[in-house]
Design a protein around this motif. Sequence first.
Motif, PDB file in Angstrom:
ATOM      1  N   ILE A  50       3.936  -1.925   4.503  1.00  8.56           N
ATOM      2  CA  ILE A  50       2.929  -2.009   5.557  1.00  8.56           C
ATOM      3  C   ILE A  50       1.670  -2.573   4.912  1.00  8.56           C
ATOM      4  CG2 ILE A  50       1.591  -0.745   7.279  1.00  8.56           C
ATOM      5  CD1 ILE A  50       3.740   1.528   7.000  1.00  8.56           C
ATOM      6  N   THR A  51       1.183  -3.702   5.417  1.00  5.63           N
ATOM      7  CA  THR A  51       0.014  -4.340   4.809  1.00  5.63           C
ATOM      8  C   THR A  51      -0.965  -4.825   5.880  1.00  5.63           C
ATOM      9  OG1 THR A  51       1.127  -6.493   4.772  1.00  5.63           O
ATOM     10  CG2 THR A  51       1.295  -5.152   2.783  1.00  5.63           C
ATOM     11  N   LYS A  52      -2.206  -5.048   5.425  1.00  8.91           N
ATOM     12  CA  LYS A  52      -3.191  -5.677   6.295  1.00  8.91           C
ATOM     13  C   LYS A  52      -2.914  -7.176   6.311  1.00  8.91           C
ATOM     14  CE  LYS A  52      -6.918  -2.377   5.475  1.00  8.91           C
ATOM     15  NZ  LYS A  52      -8.296  -2.210   5.042  1.00  8.91           N
ATOM     16  N   PRO A  53      -3.128  -7.836   7.440  1.00  2.00           N
ATOM     17  CA  PRO A  53      -2.905  -9.287   7.484  1.00  2.00           C
ATOM     18  C   PRO A  53      -3.920  -9.999   6.611  1.00  2.00           C
ATOM     19  CG  PRO A  53      -3.843  -8.517   9.553  1.00  2.00           C
ATOM     20  CD  PRO A  53      -3.584  -7.312   8.726  1.00  2.00           C
ATOM     21  N   GLU A  54      -3.539 -11.185   6.179  1.00  4.42           N
ATOM     22  CA  GLU A  54      -4.442 -11.953   5.298  1.00  4.42           C
ATOM     23  C   GLU A  54      -5.523 -12.624   6.078  1.00  4.42           C
ATOM     24  OE1 GLU A  54      -1.822 -14.593   3.259  1.00  4.42           O
ATOM     25  OE2 GLU A  54      -0.822 -12.954   2.272  1.00  4.42           O
TER      26      GLU A  54
END
Length: 161
Positions: A157-161
């Motif tokens: 789960i990551t923040k968008p670039e």
Amino acid sequence: MEAKKNLLTREGLKKYEDELHDLKVVKRREVAQKIKEAREQGDLSENAEYDAAKDEQRDIEARIEELETILKNVEVVGMEEDVTGDKVTFGLVVKVKDNEFGDEMDFKIVGATEANSLKGKISNESPLGRALIGAKKGDVVTVEAPVGVIQYTILDITKPE
């Protein structure tokens, strides 16, 4: 009855605002010029350029109306700075693995108006979006799909670039 809010990311809001501005400022002027030039050719009853320009004008005005309706009732759901990526929330990118076939896919969770499965943007209202919201890395989510039940494991789960 209150109208349903259109959830958008900040990125989606900017995209729609930019498109609306382009349609109102640039495209309207272009199509007006096409109509003017077609009128100058004389008889409008057999003028294909005039008909095409009027059709384009109708399409532009319909899209402007659609965008204004979306933006009139929009709620921007931004990612708070304290979002850690521990669990899936609106606006985050989720890497999942199809447990049956082993395929890995990335999805960004967005509102229904912004969803585009070909670009990996899925609606928070879709069956997969609903199943993913609130899940954590390592969780297995089950989705009822037209082809049957599909299980995905959340890999990241990551923040968008």
